[in-house]
Design a protein around this motif. Structure first.
Motif, PDB file in Angstrom:
ATOM      1  N   MET A 275     -18.774  -1.169 -13.120  1.00 53.17           N
ATOM      2  CA  MET A 275     -19.758  -0.193 -13.580  1.00 53.17           C
ATOM      3  C   MET A 275     -20.062   0.813 -12.473  1.00 53.17           C
ATOM      4  O   MET A 275     -19.914   0.518 -11.281  1.00 53.17           O
ATOM      5  CB  MET A 275     -21.058  -0.895 -14.005  1.00 53.17           C
ATOM      6  N   ASN A 276     -20.493   1.991 -12.889  1.00 53.44           N
ATOM      7  CA  ASN A 276     -20.970   3.007 -11.965  1.00 53.44           C
ATOM      8  C   ASN A 276     -22.458   2.793 -11.682  1.00 53.44           C
ATOM      9  O   ASN A 276     -23.140   2.038 -12.392  1.00 53.44           O
ATOM     10  CB  ASN A 276     -20.734   4.405 -12.546  1.00 53.44           C
ATOM     11  N   GLU A 277     -22.966   3.501 -10.684  1.00 57.20           N
ATOM     12  CA  GLU A 277     -24.378   3.363 -10.313  1.00 57.20           C
ATOM     13  C   GLU A 277     -25.315   3.709 -11.461  1.00 57.20           C
ATOM     14  O   GLU A 277     -26.415   3.163 -11.557  1.00 57.20           O
ATOM     15  CB  GLU A 277     -24.686   4.243  -9.101  1.00 57.20           C
ATOM     16  N   ASP A 278     -24.903   4.638 -12.341  1.00 56.06           N
ATOM     17  CA  ASP A 278     -25.772   5.057 -13.439  1.00 56.06           C
ATOM     18  C   ASP A 278     -25.722   4.119 -14.635  1.00 56.06           C
ATOM     19  O   ASP A 278     -26.346   4.383 -15.672  1.00 56.06           O
ATOM     20  CB  ASP A 278     -25.426   6.486 -13.876  1.00 56.06           C
ATOM     21  N   GLY A 279     -24.958   3.012 -14.524  1.00 53.68           N
ATOM     22  CA  GLY A 279     -24.890   2.038 -15.604  1.00 53.68           C
ATOM     23  C   GLY A 279     -23.774   2.268 -16.597  1.00 53.68           C
ATOM     24  O   GLY A 279     -23.603   1.486 -17.536  1.00 53.68           O
ATOM     25  N   SER A 280     -23.001   3.334 -16.414  1.00 51.84           N
ATOM     26  CA  SER A 280     -21.848   3.561 -17.287  1.00 51.84           C
ATOM     27  C   SER A 280     -20.667   2.705 -16.809  1.00 51.84           C
ATOM     28  O   SER A 280     -20.614   2.287 -15.651  1.00 51.84           O
ATOM     29  CB  SER A 280     -21.449   5.044 -17.273  1.00 51.84           C
ATOM     30  N   PHE A 281     -19.748   2.434 -17.722  1.00 50.59           N
ATOM     31  CA  PHE A 281     -18.575   1.647 -17.361  1.00 50.59           C
ATOM     32  C   PHE A 281     -17.626   2.493 -16.507  1.00 50.59           C
ATOM     33  O   PHE A 281     -17.324   3.643 -16.842  1.00 50.59           O
ATOM     34  CB  PHE A 281     -17.843   1.157 -18.609  1.00 50.59           C
ATOM     35  N   GLU A 282     -17.173   1.926 -15.408  1.00 54.71           N
ATOM     36  CA  GLU A 282     -16.265   2.634 -14.514  1.00 54.71           C
ATOM     37  C   GLU A 282     -14.897   2.789 -15.165  1.00 54.71           C
ATOM     38  O   GLU A 282     -14.347   1.837 -15.732  1.00 54.71           O
ATOM     39  CB  GLU A 282     -16.126   1.863 -13.196  1.00 54.71           C
ATOM     40  N   ARG A 283     -14.353   4.002 -15.082  1.00 51.44           N
ATOM     41  CA  ARG A 283     -13.029   4.275 -15.630  1.00 51.44           C
ATOM     42  C   ARG A 283     -11.993   4.025 -14.542  1.00 51.44           C
ATOM     43  O   ARG A 283     -12.056   4.618 -13.464  1.00 51.44           O
ATOM     44  CB  ARG A 283     -12.958   5.709 -16.150  1.00 51.44           C
ATOM     45  N   VAL A 284     -11.068   3.138 -14.814  1.00 52.84           N
ATOM     46  CA  VAL A 284     -10.070   2.709 -13.830  1.00 52.84           C
ATOM     47  C   VAL A 284      -8.693   3.134 -14.318  1.00 52.84           C
ATOM     48  O   VAL A 284      -8.327   2.897 -15.474  1.00 52.84           O
ATOM     49  CB  VAL A 284     -10.124   1.183 -13.630  1.00 52.84           C
ATOM     50  N   GLU A 285      -7.931   3.718 -13.426  1.00 47.88           N
ATOM     51  CA  GLU A 285      -6.596   4.186 -13.790  1.00 47.88           C
ATOM     52  C   GLU A 285      -5.581   3.045 -13.704  1.00 47.88           C
ATOM     53  O   GLU A 285      -5.495   2.348 -12.698  1.00 47.88           O
ATOM     54  CB  GLU A 285      -6.167   5.328 -12.876  1.00 47.88           C
ATOM     55  N   VAL A 286      -4.831   2.861 -14.776  1.00 45.21           N
ATOM     56  CA  VAL A 286      -3.738   1.899 -14.816  1.00 45.21           C
ATOM     57  C   VAL A 286      -2.521   2.600 -15.416  1.00 45.21           C
ATOM     58  O   VAL A 286      -2.559   3.037 -16.567  1.00 45.21           O
ATOM     59  CB  VAL A 286      -4.087   0.651 -15.674  1.00 45.21           C
ATOM     60  N   ASP A 287      -1.476   2.743 -14.609  1.00 46.77           N
ATOM     61  CA  ASP A 287      -0.237   3.393 -15.048  1.00 46.77           C
ATOM     62  C   ASP A 287      -0.491   4.778 -15.643  1.00 46.77           C
ATOM     63  O   ASP A 287       0.052   5.142 -16.700  1.00 46.77           O
ATOM     64  CB  ASP A 287       0.507   2.515 -16.066  1.00 46.77           C
ATOM     65  N   GLY A 288      -1.339   5.547 -14.971  1.00 51.11           N
ATOM     66  CA  GLY A 288      -1.548   6.930 -15.363  1.00 51.11           C
ATOM     67  C   GLY A 288      -2.589   7.169 -16.432  1.00 51.11           C
ATOM     68  O   GLY A 288      -2.933   8.306 -16.736  1.00 51.11           O
TER      69      GLY A 288
ATOM     70  N   VAL B 261       0.837  -1.208   0.000  1.00 57.76           N
ATOM     71  CA  VAL B 261       0.000   0.000   0.000  1.00 57.76           C
ATOM     72  C   VAL B 261       0.869   1.254   0.000  1.00 57.76           C
ATOM     73  O   VAL B 261       0.599   2.222  -0.715  1.00 57.76           O
ATOM     74  CB  VAL B 261      -0.958  -0.022   1.210  1.00 57.76           C
ATOM     75  N   HIS B 262       1.934   1.258   0.817  1.00 57.30           N
ATOM     76  CA  HIS B 262       2.844   2.408   0.846  1.00 57.30           C
ATOM     77  C   HIS B 262       3.572   2.567  -0.489  1.00 57.30           C
ATOM     78  O   HIS B 262       3.823   3.689  -0.944  1.00 57.30           O
ATOM     79  CB  HIS B 262       3.864   2.248   1.972  1.00 57.30           C
ATOM     80  N   ARG B 263       3.923   1.451  -1.091  1.00 53.92           N
ATOM     81  CA  ARG B 263       4.672   1.483  -2.351  1.00 53.92           C
ATOM     82  C   ARG B 263       3.798   1.991  -3.499  1.00 53.92           C
ATOM     83  O   ARG B 263       4.309   2.555  -4.472  1.00 53.92           O
ATOM     84  CB  ARG B 263       5.196   0.074  -2.644  1.00 53.92           C
ATOM     85  N   HIS B 264       2.486   1.764  -3.394  1.00 54.08           N
ATOM     86  CA  HIS B 264       1.581   2.111  -4.506  1.00 54.08           C
ATOM     87  C   HIS B 264       0.384   2.912  -3.993  1.00 54.08           C
ATOM     88  O   HIS B 264      -0.744   2.391  -3.933  1.00 54.08           O
ATOM     89  CB  HIS B 264       1.102   0.851  -5.215  1.00 54.08           C
ATOM     90  N   PRO B 265       0.574   4.169  -3.653  1.00 51.26           N
ATOM     91  CA  PRO B 265      -0.582   4.976  -3.208  1.00 51.26           C
ATOM     92  C   PRO B 265      -1.644   5.107  -4.296  1.00 51.26           C
ATOM     93  O   PRO B 265      -2.810   5.354  -4.005  1.00 51.26           O
ATOM     94  CB  PRO B 265       0.048   6.334  -2.855  1.00 51.26           C
ATOM     95  N   GLU B 266      -1.219   4.931  -5.564  1.00 50.69           N
ATOM     96  CA  GLU B 266      -2.177   5.039  -6.668  1.00 50.69           C
ATOM     97  C   GLU B 266      -3.214   3.906  -6.658  1.00 50.69           C
ATOM     98  O   GLU B 266      -4.239   3.989  -7.354  1.00 50.69           O
ATOM     99  CB  GLU B 266      -1.443   5.059  -8.020  1.00 50.69           C
ATOM    100  N   TYR B 267      -2.963   2.865  -5.865  1.00 50.06           N
ATOM    101  CA  TYR B 267      -3.952   1.791  -5.745  1.00 50.06           C
ATOM    102  C   TYR B 267      -5.162   2.222  -4.913  1.00 50.06           C
ATOM    103  O   TYR B 267      -6.207   1.575  -4.977  1.00 50.06           O
ATOM    104  CB  TYR B 267      -3.324   0.558  -5.086  1.00 50.06           C
ATOM    105  N   HIS B 268      -5.014   3.247  -4.089  1.00 50.04           N
ATOM    106  CA  HIS B 268      -6.104   3.737  -3.227  1.00 50.04           C
ATOM    107  C   HIS B 268      -6.673   2.613  -2.364  1.00 50.04           C
ATOM    108  O   HIS B 268      -7.890   2.432  -2.264  1.00 50.04           O
ATOM    109  CB  HIS B 268      -7.214   4.376  -4.072  1.00 50.04           C
ATOM    110  N   MET B 269      -5.774   1.868  -1.731  1.00 45.35           N
ATOM    111  CA  MET B 269      -6.205   0.742  -0.890  1.00 45.35           C
ATOM    112  C   MET B 269      -5.659   0.885   0.534  1.00 45.35           C
ATOM    113  O   MET B 269      -5.268  -0.081   1.179  1.00 45.35           O
ATOM    114  CB  MET B 269      -5.768  -0.581  -1.524  1.00 45.35           C
ATOM    115  N   GLU B 270      -5.665   2.146   1.031  1.00 45.65           N
ATOM    116  CA  GLU B 270      -5.144   2.410   2.374  1.00 45.65           C
ATOM    117  C   GLU B 270      -5.912   1.633   3.448  1.00 45.65           C
ATOM    118  O   GLU B 270      -5.366   1.335   4.520  1.00 45.65           O
ATOM    119  CB  GLU B 270      -5.210   3.918   2.679  1.00 45.65           C
ATOM    120  N   ASP B 271      -7.182   1.306   3.167  1.00 47.23           N
ATOM    121  CA  ASP B 271      -7.969   0.591   4.173  1.00 47.23           C
ATOM    122  C   ASP B 271      -7.492  -0.843   4.380  1.00 47.23           C
ATOM    123  O   ASP B 271      -7.918  -1.515   5.319  1.00 47.23           O
ATOM    124  CB  ASP B 271      -9.453   0.600   3.792  1.00 47.23           C
ATOM    125  N   ARG B 272      -6.589  -1.316   3.512  1.00 46.14           N
ATOM    126  CA  ARG B 272      -6.052  -2.676   3.703  1.00 46.14           C
ATOM    127  C   ARG B 272      -4.803  -2.670   4.585  1.00 46.14           C
ATOM    128  O   ARG B 272      -4.263  -3.733   4.900  1.00 46.14           O
ATOM    129  CB  ARG B 272      -5.697  -3.311   2.346  1.00 46.14           C
TER     130      ARG B 272
END
Length: 668
Positions: free
Chosen positions: A416-429, A317-328
């Motif tokens: 997917m998002n709540e409105d039915g659109s595909f969720e945009r996920v960041e991978v390597d920027g 988690v510290h190595r990859h803050p871009e993962y946004h998984m601080e709760d783990r």
């Protein structure tokens, strides 16, 4: 370019006659009925149950016996014949035990097997059937299967059966005949993820799939966990060891994959000597055969790996803050002095406060012995020949998703998002959604394994395998978090909750399914989505068929760990030339075959009948055949106009039949 390609094709078909002959062969092949596809999901190491499903073709063989012999054999006799095909060694043993193994019964049995085999092989070419016949009996079986109509030929077939029985070959001949029937009943197998974890021997399932060959695999998050461990991801090495111990799967870890657990055993015994580790007692769903470990020691080993994994997760988690998984990062949210866990406004007492290897000032640092232990485990995973061979098969036969014959297959979800659109996920920027996201993550998974060790992108892709295992944005997982560690250390229900991605709710809407099918280039009018990952609670009235028949969720609980929740032992989806059907399975392990005529057959439900019988020409393979025929027609024209010079057939070492077999391998 076209002329160069035709020159290469001419090496295989050296003259006009050879090319025309192959066009005729492929035209005939295209007119045959489509082969039967079988879809399994979430096998979770249940090798005995999976073998039962494979051997019985999930109930299809029993149905074919009913159709073939309903006016000839009684229901118990039909069951006996079905059980013989499923498990010939066991049924023959029972027949010997009960004294029913008369020569007359053996001859009748071979006759019925012959009739059934003719029926199941009718939609295949002789070349294909011949390739499936066991070598030692190829002459005898082929003569039985293609007897001709002449009276003398019919007597010839009877004399073959008589000779097999009188010579004492029946006990070896019958099992091989049964194997042939099974192999002809199942044309292609799809595994919709999660071969590994929970059940006792995923390694044996992998061996069976490799031997079968005609299979594809859509990776599940549990598969990715093992693949990541094989890539060297230490969080996932700790994860698969921890999970294996938690389900008492020592035979898989040590006997199946040769993972050296002795250093872990010694370490856990020393560090947690006086700790009962009550929160870490393993779930014993299966007893080990080769590596029996006392529950008290298993619990200590389990806790040792859990704490090490928590440290490694925090480092990730510290190595990859871009993962946004601080709760783990649980260890940095513990008040060690007061024995409390604090996170996101919730404070609760820990159920276990004994952390002898954790420095409260630096809780994520491995002790020297923990670091040495992880070095040993990493070396075991890297040098396990069986594991690396199985993982290579997962890569060569697997993918994040598959589009085949109008169906879209993937394990978990399309974020997917709540409105039915595909969720945009960041991978390597960069951000990806829908099909592009799965393509990008598949590339990362492949690079994690195949990039050279010194490649600058190697480690970041190895790290991403943990993201694929448990991230909320992973299509293989798709839940808000994996709360296994909160369940170990707290009783706070709010911390145990795992919220599913919107896909799992929205996909029940047929319009959403149409949107997803279009995204992957599948016809939404006739196409289907086929998923696993989420067990269908059949006992609570849940239906695996959703969205007006556009979505099939076929995780029905083959894993014993889920059967109390689902009420059944799994589903198989079957797609043949006539229909789509669901087979609902019984608990094979709790109801083993005890009599030759026992009836523990799956319940088969046709969910969709085809408007017309589907032929090979209607399938993806048929499209490849059509393309091949177009190429051969161009070659014929080139021979006719003299732009390519013909050669005599004798100048080419391969026969037309062998070339035809190679062509069929290409289109498969």
């Amino acid at each position: 370019m076209e002329e160069r390609y035709l020159q290469l094709l001419a090496r295989e078909y050296p003259n006009r006659q050879a090319a025309l002959c192959e066009i005729a062969n492929l035209t005939a092949m295209s007119s045959l009925p489509k082969g039967t596809e079988y879809f399994f999901s979430d096998l979770h190491g249940e090798h005995k149950g999976f073998s039962e499903l494979m051997n019985g073709a999930s109930g299809v063989i029993r149905e074919k016996i009913r159709i073939q012999f309903q006016d000839v054999l009684t229901n118990p006799q039909q069951n006996q014949l079905a059980n013989l095909i499923y498990d010939p060694v066991k049924v023959l043993s029972l027949m010997h035990e009960y004294g029913r193994d008369t020569n007359e019964w053996l001859k009748n049995t071979i006759f019925y097997l012959t009739q059934l085999c003719r029926s199941v092989s009718a939609k295949y070419s002789r070349v294909h059937v011949r390739s499936k016949i066991p070598h030692e009996y190829d002459y005898l079986m082929e003569e039985l299967l293609y007897p001709g109509q002449d009276e003398g030929r019919l007597e010839y077939g009877s004399s073959i059966i008589e000779a097999v029985v009188s010579s004492g070959l029946a006990d070896t001949f019958i099992p091989q005949f049964c194997k042939l029937i099974r192999s002809l009943t199942m044309d292609w197998i799809h595994i919709i993820g999660d071969i590994f974890d929970r059940g006792p021997r995923p390694d044996r399932i992998m061996e069976e799939l490799i031997e079968y060959g005609d299979v594809d695999i859509q990776w599940g998050n549990h598969d990715i966990s093992w693949m990541g461990a094989a890539c060297g991801n230490r969080v996932l090495i700790a994860n698969v060891v921890r999970m294996g111990i938690s389900y008492n799967n020592f035979d898989c870890l040590e006997d199946g994959y040769g993972i050296n657990l002795r250093p872990l055993s010694d370490f856990a015994s020393e560090v947690y000597h006086d700790d009962l580790c009550e929160c870490f007692l393993p779930k014993v769903l299966d007893e080990n055969v080769y590596d029996k470990v006392a529950k008290s020691l298993s619990a200590k080993m389990h806790k040792a790996m859990a704490v090490i994994q928590l440290k490694l997760i925090g480092q990730m988690v510290h190595r990859h803050p871009e993962y946004h998984m601080e709760d783990r990062n649980l260890l940095e949210h513990i008040d060690y002095e007061k024995g409390l866990y604090k996170y996101n406004g919730i404070t609760c007492p820990l159920t276990d406060t004994n952390f002898p290897t954790v420095d409260p000032k630096n809780p994520l640092e491995l002790t020297q012995k923990e670091a040495q232990l992880m070095d040993v485990l990493a070396a075991s995973f890297a040098h396990s020949e069986a594991l690396q061979r199985h993982v290579r098969f997962l890569y060569s036969s697997g993918s994040m998703y598959l589009c085949m014959n109008g169906n879209l297959l993937f394990h978990g979800c399309i974020p997917m998002n709540e409105d039915g659109s595909f969720e945009r996920v960041e991978v390597d920027g960069e951000k990806y959604a829908g099909r592009a996201l799965l393509d990008r993550l598949e590339r990362a998974a492949r690079e994690a394994y195949f990039l050279p060790k010194d490649h600058p992108d190697k480690q970041k892709n190895v790290d991403k395998m943990w993201l694929l295992w448990c991230s909320a944005q992973s299509p293989l997982f798709g839940k808000s978090r994996m709360s296994a560690f909160e369940r170990y250390f707290t009783k706070e229900k709010a911390l145990h909750e795992e919220v599913y991605n919107s896909y799992y709710r929205l996909s029940a809407d047929p319009h959403v399914c149409d949107q997803i099918l279009k995204e992957f280039g599948v016809d939404p009018v006739h196409g289907h989505i086929i998923n696993g990952h989420v067990p269908v609670r059949q006992k609570d009235g849940e239906n695996p068929v959703k969205a007006d028949g556009k979505l099939y969720v076929i995780d029905g609980g083959l894993s014993k760990a889920y059967q109390a929740k689902t009420g059944i032992a799994g589903y198989t989806l079957i797609f043949n030339s006539h229909y789509l059907a669901l087979a609902q399975h019984h608990d094979y392990i709790s109801h083993p075959l005890s009599k030759p005529e026992s009836d523990e057959m799956p319940t088969l439900q046709i969910t969709q009948k085809m408007d017309k019988r589907i032929l090979v020409s209607d399938t993806d393979a048929g499209k490849k055949l059509s393309q091949r025929m177009d190429e051969l027609r161009l070659l014929v024209k080139a021979y006719e106009n003299g732009s390519i010079v013909e050669r005599a057939i004798g100048s080419y070492p391969k026969t037309i039949q062998s070339l035809h077999m190679e062509t069929m391998e290409i289109v498969r």
